[in-house]
Design a protein around this motif. Structure first.
Motif, PDB file in Angstrom:
ATOM      1  N   ILE A   1       0.849  -1.185   0.000  1.00 61.12           N
ATOM      2  CA  ILE A   1       0.000   0.000   0.000  1.00 61.12           C
ATOM      3  C   ILE A   1       0.885   1.236   0.000  1.00 61.12           C
ATOM      4  CG2 ILE A   1      -1.771   1.258   1.244  1.00 61.12           C
ATOM      5  CD1 ILE A   1      -2.659  -1.199   2.506  1.00 61.12           C
TER       6      ILE A   1
ATOM      7  N   PRO B   1     -10.209  -2.847  10.398  1.00 62.81           N
ATOM      8  CA  PRO B   1      -9.906  -1.602  11.110  1.00 62.81           C
ATOM      9  C   PRO B   1      -8.554  -1.007  10.735  1.00 62.81           C
ATOM     10  CG  PRO B   1     -10.174  -3.424  12.654  1.00 62.81           C
ATOM     11  CD  PRO B   1     -10.456  -3.953  11.304  1.00 62.81           C
ATOM     12  N   PHE B   2      -7.555  -1.870  10.650  1.00 65.69           N
ATOM     13  CA  PHE B   2      -6.225  -1.392  10.287  1.00 65.69           C
ATOM     14  C   PHE B   2      -6.213  -0.829   8.880  1.00 65.69           C
ATOM     15  CE2 PHE B   2      -2.085  -2.126   8.372  1.00 65.69           C
ATOM     16  CZ  PHE B   2      -1.280  -1.458   9.256  1.00 65.69           C
TER      17      PHE B   2
ATOM     18  N   ARG C   1      -8.064   2.519   8.314  1.00 64.75           N
ATOM     19  CA  ARG C   1      -7.339   3.657   8.865  1.00 64.75           C
ATOM     20  C   ARG C   1      -6.074   3.956   8.075  1.00 64.75           C
ATOM     21  NH1 ARG C   1      -7.837   3.307  15.352  1.00 64.75           N
ATOM     22  NH2 ARG C   1     -10.074   3.535  15.410  1.00 64.75           N
ATOM     23  N   ALA C   2      -5.409   2.909   7.630  1.00 58.82           N
ATOM     24  CA  ALA C   2      -4.188   3.136   6.861  1.00 58.82           C
ATOM     25  C   ALA C   2      -4.513   3.878   5.568  1.00 58.82           C
ATOM     26  CB  ALA C   2      -3.510   1.807   6.552  1.00 58.82           C
TER      27      ALA C   2
ATOM     28  N   ALA D   1      -5.252   7.434   6.336  1.00 59.81           N
ATOM     29  CA  ALA D   1      -4.047   8.209   6.624  1.00 59.81           C
ATOM     30  C   ALA D   1      -3.316   8.563   5.336  1.00 59.81           C
ATOM     31  CB  ALA D   1      -3.142   7.422   7.557  1.00 59.81           C
ATOM     32  N   PHE D   2      -3.215   7.587   4.445  1.00 58.52           N
ATOM     33  CA  PHE D   2      -2.536   7.867   3.176  1.00 58.52           C
ATOM     34  C   PHE D   2      -3.285   8.920   2.381  1.00 58.52           C
ATOM     35  CE2 PHE D   2      -0.121   3.815   3.488  1.00 58.52           C
ATOM     36  CZ  PHE D   2       1.110   4.386   3.291  1.00 58.52           C
TER      37      PHE D   2
END
Lengths: 186, 212
Positions: B146, B168-169, B172-173, B176-177
Motif C-alpha cells: 500500500i 480496522p487497520f 485507517r491506513a 491516513a494515506f
C-alpha cells in the motif's frame, strides 16, 4: 468544528513553535520570559503554543517558524532510516501538527516530507502489525506517534479478538452447573 | 449494517461474524420425524429419518446438540480438497484460492459441535489452520505494497473473517494515506499544470493487492 471536542486535537494544538512578532504588543510580556517590561517588542522571537500562534498569524501579528520536529536534522534522520526515528519524543502529534502548520509557514516541502515519513514507517513497521501483535513488547513501540499508535492498536485488537474467538470454547459453558448435576445423577 | 460491539470502528466482532455465518446452508441427515418448519427465512424440512435435507447451520447445530441428526461434512472440507487448496495457496503467492466466504466460522462451528460427523477431523482442522495462516501471511505481505497511490484495493476470494480482521487497520491506513496525499498537503512545482494531471491520474492508479 467537527474536531472541536477531540481531545487529541486539543493536546496537539498545545505543541510549541517559535514565532516572530511582526508588531509590538503591549501587556503581553508574560509570553516572552526575557521581556523586561510588560511588552513584546517588534521582531522578537517567542515560543508560543500552536493554538495561540495560529490565531495571531490569522491577525497577521506574527510569522510562524518551522517547529523543531520538522527541522533539517529530523529530515535527514527520516531519510536515512525512517523506521528507527523516535518521533514520539519529538512530537507525539507529528503528522497532525505537520498538516496544521504547513499552510502557516511558507515551507511547501512539509507535505511531501510527511508523506515520505509516513509511507516508509508504514512499510517498515505498521504493515507487520498484525503478526507483531504477539511478540512481547516490540522494540519500536515507543517510537510511534499517536496516529501510528492508533493504527497499530487497531491491528492488535482485531487480531487478539480473533484469537480469543478461535481458542475460546463453547459460549454456553455457563451451563456447566447443569452439566455437573446431570453427571452426578447418572 | 454495522456491528454492535464497537460502533466507533464500524466492525464486527468475531462472534458477530460467526452469527452471520450460521445462515449458511449445510446438509443434515435427521433421525427424527418432524414436519416442515416454516420460518421467516424460509421453509426447512420435512424431516424424515435417513432422508438428507439442507438447513441453516444454526438449525443443524441445534438439532445436532439434541442428538437429532448427523451433519454431512461439506464437500470442501474433505481432506483431499483441503490438501489441494493448501498446496495451491502455497504455490500461487499472488492470489487467494476460492473457499466458502465463511469457511473459518463454518469449520470452527462444525469442529466444535459435530466432531464425530467429520472424517479425519484433526487432519482437516490442522489443514484449515494452515490454509488460514498461509492466506493471512499473503495478505500481510500485500499490506506492505500500500502506498499513497493506492486508491482502490481489489481483494478477491478473501473470506469474511479475514476481511474482518484486517478491516480496522486497513481502513485507517488508507485514510491516513489519503490525508497525507491530499492536494492541500502536497504542492507540486507547477501547480496549474500538475493539478490537471493529478485529476486524470486520480481514477487511474488502482493497485491490485492480490491479482487474480
Amino acid at each position: 468544528m467537527s474536531r472541536y471536542f477531540d481531545i487529541d486535537d486539543i493536546i496537539m494544538e498545545d505543541e510549541h513553535s517559535a514565532v516572530f512578532f511582526k508588531v509590538g504588543a503591549n501587556g503581553v510580556g508574560l509570553l516572552d520570559p526575557s521581556a523586561e517590561t510588560n511588552r513584546v517588542e517588534q521582531g522578537s522571537r517567542v515560543e508560543l503554543p500552536f493554538w495561540l500562534a495560529n490565531e495571531l498569524y490569522l491577525r497577521q501579528a506574527v510569522s510562524v517558524n518551522v517547529p523543531p520536529c520538522f527541522n533539517l536534522k529530523t529530515r535527514r534522520e527520516i531519510q536515512a532510516d525512517a523506521a528507527c526515528v523516535d518521533l514520539r519524543s519529538r512530537c507525539p502529534y507529528f503528522y497532525e501538527l505537520g498538516c496544521k502548520v504547513a499552510p502557516l509557514i511558507g515551507d511547501r516541502t512539509i507535505g511531501s516530507f510527511l508523506l515520505y515519513a509516513f509511507m516508509n514507517r508504514f512499510k517498515d513497521i505498521l504493515s507487520k502489525a498484525h503478526s507483531a501483535a504477539f511478540a512481547v513488547a516490540p522494540r519500536f513501540l515507543p517510537l510511534l506517534t499517536k496516529e501510528e499508535m492508533q493504527l497499530y492498536e487497531a491491528a492488535c485488537s482485531s487480531m487478539t479478538g480473533f484469537k480469543k474467538w478461535r481458542v475460546g470454547g463453547s459460549r454456553f459453558e455457563k451451563a456447566s452447573i447443569l452439566g455437573k448435576k446431570k453427571r452426578s445423577s447418572e | 449494517m454495522a456491528g454492535q460491539s464497537d460502533p466507533s470502528l464500524s466492525m464486527f466482532s468475531a462472534a458477530e461474524v460467526e452469527f452471520l455465518a450460521e445462515d449458511e446452508m449445510v446438509e443434515i441427515v435427521p433421525n427424527l420425524n418432524m414436519d416442515t418448519l416454516n420460518l421467516i427465512c424460509g421453509d426447512f424440512g420435512p424431516f424424515r429419518p435417513q432422508m438428507a435435507t439442507s438447513v441453516p447451520l444454526w438449525l443443524a447445530v441445534a438439532l445436532k446438540k439434541r442428538g437429532k441428526c448427523t451433519i454431512r461434512s461439506p464437500q470442501w472440507m474433505s481432506v483431499e480438497n483441503l490438501t489441494q487448496v493448501l498446496e495451491a495457496e502455497r504455490d500461487s503467492p499472488a492470489q487467494f484460492q476460492p473457499l466458502p466466504f465463511h469457511y473459518v466460522e463454518i469449520s470452527r462451528l462444525l469442529f466444535d459441535n459435530a466432531r464425530d460427523d467429520i472424517p479425519d477431523m484433526y487432519m482437516a482442522r490442522s489443514l484449515i489452520e494452515d490454509i488460514r495462516d498461509v492466506r493471512f501471511h499473503k495478505f500481510e505481505t500485500g499490506l506492505e505494497k500500500i502506498s499513497s497511490s493506492t486508491h482502490v484495493v481489489k481483494l478477491k476470494n478473501l473470506s469474511a473473517m479475514e476481511v474482518n480482521i484486517v478491516r480496522p487497520f486497513f481502513v485507517r491506513a488508507l485514510q491516513a494515506f489519503a490525508k497525507h496525499d491530499s492536494p492541500q498537503m502536497i504542492h507540486h512545482q507547477q501547480d496549474a499544470m500538475s493539478s490537471r494531471q493529478t485529476h486524470v491520474q486520480d481514477d487511474g492508479p488502482r493497485r491490485d493487492l492480490r491479482r487474480r
